[in-house]
Design an enzyme around this catalytic site. Structure first.
Site, PDB file in Angstrom:
ATOM      1  N   LYS A  53     -11.473  43.292  39.855  1.00 47.34           N
ATOM      2  CA  LYS A  53     -11.191  44.545  40.582  1.00 47.34           C
ATOM      3  C   LYS A  53     -10.515  45.546  39.657  1.00 47.34           C
ATOM      4  O   LYS A  53     -10.841  46.738  39.656  1.00 47.34           O
ATOM      5  CB  LYS A  53     -10.279  44.267  41.783  1.00 47.34           C
ATOM      6  CG  LYS A  53     -10.991  43.573  42.915  1.00 47.34           C
ATOM      7  CD  LYS A  53     -10.019  43.050  43.950  1.00 47.34           C
ATOM      8  CE  LYS A  53     -10.762  42.153  44.913  1.00 47.34           C
ATOM      9  NZ  LYS A  53      -9.909  41.335  45.756  1.00 47.34           N
ATOM     10  N   GLN A  97      -4.838  40.113  48.495  1.00 44.50           N
ATOM     11  CA  GLN A  97      -5.750  39.067  48.051  1.00 44.50           C
ATOM     12  C   GLN A  97      -5.524  37.785  48.855  1.00 44.50           C
ATOM     13  O   GLN A  97      -4.389  37.352  49.033  1.00 44.50           O
ATOM     14  CB  GLN A  97      -5.537  38.807  46.549  1.00 44.50           C
ATOM     15  CG  GLN A  97      -6.475  37.791  45.951  1.00 44.50           C
ATOM     16  CD  GLN A  97      -7.939  38.202  46.024  1.00 44.50           C
ATOM     17  OE1 GLN A  97      -8.278  39.374  45.936  1.00 44.50           O
ATOM     18  NE2 GLN A  97      -8.807  37.237  46.205  1.00 44.50           N
ATOM     19  N   ASP A 120     -10.613  46.521  52.686  1.00 39.61           N
ATOM     20  CA  ASP A 120     -11.276  45.218  52.836  1.00 39.61           C
ATOM     21  C   ASP A 120     -11.957  45.113  54.214  1.00 39.61           C
ATOM     22  O   ASP A 120     -12.801  44.244  54.428  1.00 39.61           O
ATOM     23  CB  ASP A 120     -10.228  44.104  52.755  1.00 39.61           C
ATOM     24  CG  ASP A 120     -10.370  43.244  51.515  1.00 39.61           C
ATOM     25  OD1 ASP A 120     -11.478  43.185  50.958  1.00 39.61           O
ATOM     26  OD2 ASP A 120      -9.366  42.622  51.125  1.00 39.61           O
TER      27      ASP A 120
HETATM   28  N1  GUN Z   1     -10.679  36.411  48.737  1.00 41.86           N
HETATM   29  C1  GUN Z   1     -11.983  36.164  48.504  1.00 41.86           C
HETATM   30  N2  GUN Z   1     -12.726  37.267  48.761  1.00 41.86           N
HETATM   31  C2  GUN Z   1     -11.857  38.222  49.153  1.00 41.86           C
HETATM   32  C3  GUN Z   1     -12.018  39.580  49.551  1.00 41.86           C
HETATM   33  O1  GUN Z   1     -13.122  40.157  49.608  1.00 41.86           O
HETATM   34  N3  GUN Z   1     -10.882  40.228  49.880  1.00 41.86           N
HETATM   35  C4  GUN Z   1      -9.657  39.633  49.848  1.00 41.86           C
HETATM   36  N4  GUN Z   1      -8.580  40.361  50.211  1.00 41.86           N
HETATM   37  N5  GUN Z   1      -9.476  38.382  49.499  1.00 41.86           N
HETATM   38  C5  GUN Z   1     -10.573  37.693  49.137  1.00 41.86           C
END
Ligand code: GUN
Length: 296
Positions: A53, A97, A120
């Site tokens: 990211k 996350q 998200d």
């Molecule tokens: N963990 C695995 N995929 C994701 C995601 O798309 N967003 C978040 N916040 N955590 C994750």
């Protein structure tokens, strides 16, 4: 039949060049899209995801900050950081996350993210809007899958999509997205899961199979019909002594065999994973465009 490989890297690169132009336009108005990430602990999967990211934001000229908290940080501290990002007028998007450490209630933390910054799409308000077909932040992996289908001429409209897995991250929001009566959706959706006795009974009927159960190489060639489109969301680390690191990543699909029967298939790595990050960048840009008054 040997399947066409649906390249997440190529589709991501196309979308990212479109996004770059939007970032340039925003910057000309004095607004740089800004993503705030909260990372708790040092889960290796989460660390690698957060790194991609950070790289993605840098690549297209966005701002990014990652707030790193220790694995034993109390829940109140995590919420405090989310609240700080909520109140920061420069921050357009917030991402916490997951998975979070066990002592932290994930649902409670997600609830604290301002829905206007929930890039998200996990906040109950955004999930509810998605289900009701209202405009909202669409969760990144389902959105990435929809883009991959549409950009490779595999419009799901009228097709039978069998989603394997019912997670809040992928299975459930993807079902809600693809069942809508809208462009890029309008599919016949079946969701199978650990409570389904004969998954192959359903998966063999699918025009499009989405494997998102987190079970390495689960989908075998005899579980799909000839010519099906196969989307692999899995990212499983398995032991491989022939590799220097001693492991490699595989999806939920037995790629080598299934690609001989499918008409199109996503690889792992190089498939859905990259699209997830790209759609996150897109959602953050959309949030910034709303702040700048370019988008409603
Ligand atoms: N963990 C695995 N995929 C994701 C995601 O798309 N967003 C978040 N916040 N955590 C994750």
């Amino acid at each position: 039949m040997t399947a066409k490989i649906i390249s997440g890297s190529e589709i991501s690169a196309d979308i990212r060049s479109e996004l770059k132009a939007r970032v340039t336009r925003l910057k000309a108005q004095g607004k740089t899209p800004f993503l705030g990430v909260v990372l708790v602990g040092e889960d290796p999967g989460s660390l690698s995801y957060v790194r991609s990211k950070e790289k993605g934001c840098e690549e297209i000229g966005m701002r990014e900050t990652t707030i790193r908290l220790p694995a034993d940080a109390p829940e109140s501290r995590v919420i405090q950081e989310v609240d700080r990002l909520n109140k920061d007028k420069e921050v357009d998007g917030i991402l916490v996350q997951t998975p979070l450490p066990k002592h932290v209630d994930t649902e409670k933390v997600l609830y604290f993210i301002s829905p206007e910054k929930d890039v998200d799409g996990f906040h109950p308000v955004n999930m509810g809007k998605l289900l009701r077909g209202q405009s909202c932040f669409i969760p990144c992996t389902p959105h990435g899958i929809q883009e991959m289908l549409m950009r490779t001429g595999n419009d799901p409209s009228g097709k039978h999509v069998v989603i394997c897995g019912r997670s809040n991250l992928v299975g459930k929001p993807l079902a809600a997205l693809l069942v809508q009566k809208t462009a890029g959706a309008n599919a016949v959706v079946t969701v199978v899961h650990t409570g389904t006795a004969h998954i192959q009974y359903f998966s063999r009927q699918a025009d499009i199979v989405v494997a998102a159960m987190g079970s390495p190489l689960f989908i075998k060639a005899d579980m799909i019909k000839e010519g099906a489109v196969v989307i692999d969301v899995g990212m499983n680390r398995i032991e491989d002594k022939s590799r220097e690191k001693g492991y490699r990543f595989v999806g939920d699909v037995d790629f080598e065999k299934v690609k001989e029967k499918a008409s199109a298939i996503t690889p792992v790595p190089g498939g859905v994973g990259l699209m997830t990050v790209t759609m996150l960048l897109q959602n953050t840009i959309e949030a910034a465009e709303k702040t700048a008054g370019i988008r409603q």
